[in-house]
Design an enzyme around this catalytic site. Structure first.
Site, PDB file in Angstrom:
ATOM      1  N   ASN A  65       0.824  -1.224   0.000  1.00  0.00           N
ATOM      2  CA  ASN A  65       0.000   0.000   0.000  1.00  0.00           C
ATOM      3  C   ASN A  65       0.855   1.270   0.000  1.00  0.00           C
ATOM      4  O   ASN A  65       0.318   2.373  -0.098  1.00  0.00           O
ATOM      5  CB  ASN A  65      -0.957   0.017   1.207  1.00  0.00           C
ATOM      6  CG  ASN A  65      -0.233   0.069   2.548  1.00  0.00           C
ATOM      7  OD1 ASN A  65       0.979  -0.115   2.623  1.00  0.00           O
ATOM      8  ND2 ASN A  65      -0.981   0.288   3.607  1.00  0.00           N
ATOM      9  N   LYS A  66       2.167   1.132   0.083  1.00  0.00           N
ATOM     10  CA  LYS A  66       3.043   2.298   0.225  1.00  0.00           C
ATOM     11  C   LYS A  66       3.300   2.980  -1.135  1.00  0.00           C
ATOM     12  O   LYS A  66       2.931   2.466  -2.191  1.00  0.00           O
ATOM     13  CB  LYS A  66       4.366   1.875   0.859  1.00  0.00           C
ATOM     14  CG  LYS A  66       4.216   1.346   2.284  1.00  0.00           C
ATOM     15  CD  LYS A  66       3.754   2.429   3.229  1.00  0.00           C
ATOM     16  CE  LYS A  66       3.867   2.077   4.703  1.00  0.00           C
ATOM     17  NZ  LYS A  66       3.076   0.925   5.144  1.00  0.00           N
ATOM     18  N   GLN A  67       3.989   4.132  -1.072  1.00  0.00           N
ATOM     19  CA  GLN A  67       4.258   4.915  -2.295  1.00  0.00           C
ATOM     20  C   GLN A  67       4.960   4.068  -3.350  1.00  0.00           C
ATOM     21  O   GLN A  67       4.772   4.251  -4.545  1.00  0.00           O
ATOM     22  CB  GLN A  67       5.119   6.136  -1.964  1.00  0.00           C
ATOM     23  CG  GLN A  67       4.388   7.238  -1.206  1.00  0.00           C
ATOM     24  CD  GLN A  67       4.507   7.092   0.307  1.00  0.00           C
ATOM     25  OE1 GLN A  67       4.708   5.990   0.820  1.00  0.00           O
ATOM     26  NE2 GLN A  67       4.374   8.202   1.002  1.00  0.00           N
TER      27      GLN A  67
END
Ligand SMILES: Cc1ncc(COP(=O)(O)O)c(C=O)c1O
Length: 373
Positions: A183-185
């Site tokens: 879900n991170k950048q």
């Protein structure tokens, strides 16, 4: 009559393209799946990207925070001042070293550590500060640095953010930890990285992530306690390919945030993430709103789900989690700003591929559910 299918809008969705697939396949074909050349390549590229002198790739953000705390000298009986408004990992890692997390309240606008409260919590047992750049917003570092204590930055949600002096998060010289869950950048599947200012700190982290082995030692020769916190070459290859696209990925998130801001502007009493200003810029990770006081958040989440829209409370207050309550006797009311944000915060769908139409649908649904449609 059959109801027409509603398109589901998930909370998060990684953006993986052909370049990532090819990069991973190349490692698989090479047979060199771990402790290979992709690890230092990823580290060098990541460090350059955030303007840090060095970086150490590790198996998760949690692993990185743990090794960073050890590297600044936190050990049994110490106190570490930190934020209760965070993902639980940033407090758990303090307990891994048998030190004590000393929570202090947060700023109501930025939701990051209140520097005055942090200063007031320092005792002779405080050996480090652990600010959390929550929701990608950079903690104001100067007042914390003025306290003269070692600092570990939890930058797990803050890739791409800029401090108040305009520099990139991760470039300050303190160990700063980034995370790469999907879900991170950017993602490596699972993974993390620690940026550091000094070569000996990198050497210590590199050794401890690999069972305490010194860089030039023979196989199975270990001169200190270590862990298996290595990141594989498969993961690093994915990370390199994602880094190549990082401007595109961050840009898409920032555009989605602008759209949300416009689409939600008309909803009364809802609080949106604080805008960039004073030199500081958010590294967009989640789009989290604070619902108006008195709104039933669980009912709102259910009503959104009925319309095919995922959302979740983000984040719960760490000190009120059952483990922390039982272990340390925390009670509601200790950190009112954190508790208010934790009770009202709602993460909306947010990822690079989120379309204008999807943002409009989420905003219209939320407005209708809150009786403002
Ligand atoms: C603020 C914060 N700290 C720490 C972590 C831990 O990272 P990981 O899940 O990679 O261990 C996360 C990731 O979810 C996070 O958001």
């Amino acid at each position: 009559m059959k109801a027409s299918a509603v398109e589901e809008i998930p909370l998060a969705r990684p953006s993986i393209g052909a370049a990532e697939e090819e990069a991973v396949l190349e490692v698989l074909r090479s047979g060199h799946l771990s402790l290979g050349p992709r690890v230092p390549e990823f580290e060098t590229r990541f460090a350059a990207r955030v303007r840090a002198p060095h970086a150490s790739a590790v198996s998760s953000g949690t692993a990185g925070l743990h090794l960073a705390l050890r590297a600044v000298g936190v050990s049994e009986g110490d106190e570490v001042v930190t934020s209760p408004f965070s993902f639980v990992a940033s407090a758990n890692v303090i307990l891994y070293e048998r030190a004590r997390p000393v929570f202090v309240d947060i700023d109501p606008v930025t939701l990051t550590l209140d520097p005055g409260a942090a200063a007031a919590a320092v005792t002779e047992r405080t050996t480090a500060l652990l600010p959390v750049h929550i929701f990608g917003w950079p903690t104001q570092m100067e007042p914390l640095e003025a306290l003269g204590l070692p600092i570990v930055e939890d930058a797990c949600e803050a890739l791409g953010a800029r401090y108040h002096d305009g520099r990139l998060v991760g470039s300050r010289g303190h160990p700063a930890v980034f995370a790469f869950y999907p879900n991170k950048q950017m993602t490596t599947g699972e993974g993390g990285i620690v940026t550091v200012g000094e070569a000996p700190v990198k050497q210590r982290i590199d050794s401890e992530r690999n069972q305490g082995r010194a860089p030039n030692m023979d196989w199975l020769d270990h001169d200190r306690l270590g862990f298996n916190y290595r990141l594989s070459d498969i993961a690093c290859a994915l990370g390199i390919a994602q880094l190549e696209r990082l401007d595109e990925l961050l840009g898409a998130r920032a555009r989605a945030a602008v759209r949300y801001r416009e689409a939600l502007a008309g909803i009364e009493e809802i609080e949106l993430p604080c805008p960039d200003g004073g030199g500081a810029a958010r590294g967009w990770f989640v789009f989290t709103v604070l619902l108006p006081r008195g709104v039933d958040r669980d009912a709102t989440i259910r009503a959104l789900r009925e319309r095919g829209i995922a959302s979740k409370p983000y984040l719960p207050a760490i000190h009120l989690m059952s483990f922390y309550r039982e272990r340390f006797g925390h009670r509601p009311g200790e950190f009112p700003v954190c508790e208010d944000a934790a009770a009202r915060s709602l993460a909306l769908p947010f990822f690079p591929g989120l379309s204008e139409g999807q943002v409009a649908r989420v905003a219209a649904a939320l407005a209708a559910i809150l009786g403002q449609g």
